[in-house]
Design a protein around this motif. Sequence first.
Motif, short mmCIF file in Angstrom:
data_model
loop_
_atom_site.label_atom_id
_atom_site.label_comp_id
_atom_site.label_asym_id
_atom_site.label_seq_id
_atom_site.Cartn_x
_atom_site.Cartn_y
_atom_site.Cartn_z
N VAL A 58 1.02 -1.28 0.05
CA VAL A 58 0.06 -0.06 -0.01
C VAL A 58 0.82 1.05 -0.12
CG1 VAL A 58 -1.75 1.05 1.12
CG2 VAL A 58 -1.88 -1.13 1.16
N PRO A 103 -8.92 -5.89 -3.08
CA PRO A 103 -8.71 -5.29 -4.28
C PRO A 103 -8.59 -6.39 -5.17
CG PRO A 103 -6.75 -5.29 -2.95
CD PRO A 103 -7.93 -5.45 -1.97
N THR A 105 -6.78 -8.03 -8.42
CA THR A 105 -5.41 -8.16 -9.03
C THR A 105 -5.33 -8.42 -10.41
OG1 THR A 105 -4.97 -10.55 -8.35
CG2 THR A 105 -4.72 -9.09 -6.68
N ILE A 114 -0.80 -5.29 -8.69
CA ILE A 114 -1.11 -5.23 -7.24
C ILE A 114 -0.61 -6.31 -6.55
CG2 ILE A 114 -3.21 -5.46 -5.73
CD1 ILE A 114 -3.01 -2.80 -7.28
N ALA A 161 -2.38 0.75 -11.80
CA ALA A 161 -3.38 0.49 -10.44
C ALA A 161 -2.48 0.20 -9.07
CB ALA A 161 -3.92 -0.93 -10.71
N ASP A 162 -2.92 0.69 -8.42
CA ASP A 162 -2.39 0.70 -6.85
C ASP A 162 -3.20 0.92 -5.89
OD1 ASP A 162 -2.98 3.73 -6.77
OD2 ASP A 162 -1.23 4.23 -7.30
N LEU A 163 -2.76 0.76 -4.54
CA LEU A 163 -3.52 0.86 -3.33
C LEU A 163 -3.19 2.04 -2.41
CD1 LEU A 163 -3.52 -2.82 -2.31
CD2 LEU A 163 -4.97 -1.88 -3.75
N TYR A 178 -7.71 1.85 -0.26
CA TYR A 178 -8.77 1.75 -1.43
C TYR A 178 -7.59 1.65 -2.63
CZ TYR A 178 -7.72 6.79 -1.75
OH TYR A 178 -7.00 7.83 -1.83
N GLN A 179 -8.20 0.92 -3.51
CA GLN A 179 -7.81 0.77 -4.86
C GLN A 179 -7.82 1.83 -5.84
OE1 GLN A 179 -8.61 -2.99 -6.94
NE2 GLN A 179 -6.85 -3.19 -8.03
N THR A 199 -12.62 3.79 -8.61
CA THR A 199 -12.37 3.08 -7.17
C THR A 199 -13.65 2.13 -7.01
OG1 THR A 199 -10.99 4.44 -6.17
CG2 THR A 199 -12.07 3.15 -4.82
#
Length: 335
Positions: A58, A103, A105, A114, A161-163, A178-179, A199
């Motif tokens: 994260v 999330p 992946t 992810i 994409a990330d968290l 959150y993603q 999101t």
Amino acid sequence: MVFKRLLGSLGVGGPAVDTVLDPGAAAPGGTLSGQVHLTGGGGDFTIEYVALELVARVEAELDDGESEGTVAFERFIVGGNFRLAEGERRSVPFSVTLPWETPITELYGQGLGIALGVRTELGVAGAKDKGDLDPVAVRPLPAQEAVLEALGQLGFGFESADLELGHIGGTGQQLPFYQEIELTPAPQYAHQVNEIEVTFLAGPAGLDVVLEADKRGGMCSEGHDALTRFTVGHHGVERVDWNAEVDGWIRRLVENHGHHATPASHDHVAHGGGPYEEGHGHRSGPGMGTAVAAGAGGLAVGVVGGMAAAEVVDEVGDFFEGEDEDDEGHEGDEG
């Protein structure tokens, strides 16, 4: 995937752990199953508990910039209170339910960069030891896939994409992060926005779709972010014209006509909502140019500019390797 671990806190001759996840990707709110295989060591041990911990890589926005670390966001006790004899082999089957906000992946089998995993922990004779991480694959729910499919059909492209650590204000978000799925704009919106971020906040009844646009400035105005939220159900997905529905959302977003009277707002929390272990030099996000493009068969995840999708996998692999090294450096740590 399989991992094996000799419990360092017990020294040479401790029990070995071999955790195997059932094949296939799980879904948010769905079941993650498999078995924890134990092999007794050089003596008898009392296994007080066998636990599984879901962890994710994260990012956090801090006052002095961005940081990256590990967040444990769910924990399950799947067995325990038994004696493991010297050399004995025993399997502990498990079937646990993933949080609805887990999330995603992958999309159509293609990884999104992810890093999400499950870590096995044994409680043995008053001590505990966290084993290696095993990557977990999570596919989108039908409604999530329908929204992403429509965005691809409309001409939006996958960027990364990330968290993100923190909460989105005005929502019922449960997890401490959150993603964000970042998309390049479709041609018809390229003159209005630089980027769209999506999101998903899923729950038992449906999911919130939070859309954020990085809007371009005009001759007499500066660029700014626009944010809005829409709610969809899990049922009847096949009866919706998602291209028209999502296009309407985007139009309202870029025209600043939110679906809700009070649009959601990002409330970035540096260390709130859950444990955050700062990272060890990992660089953030995939940023590999992997693309989601619209094709004859719908949304397809591909490769752009000669950048292989394997590089995204390597980025995720680096995270798990780094976590393994960190565990080895803190064997037997009770904290």
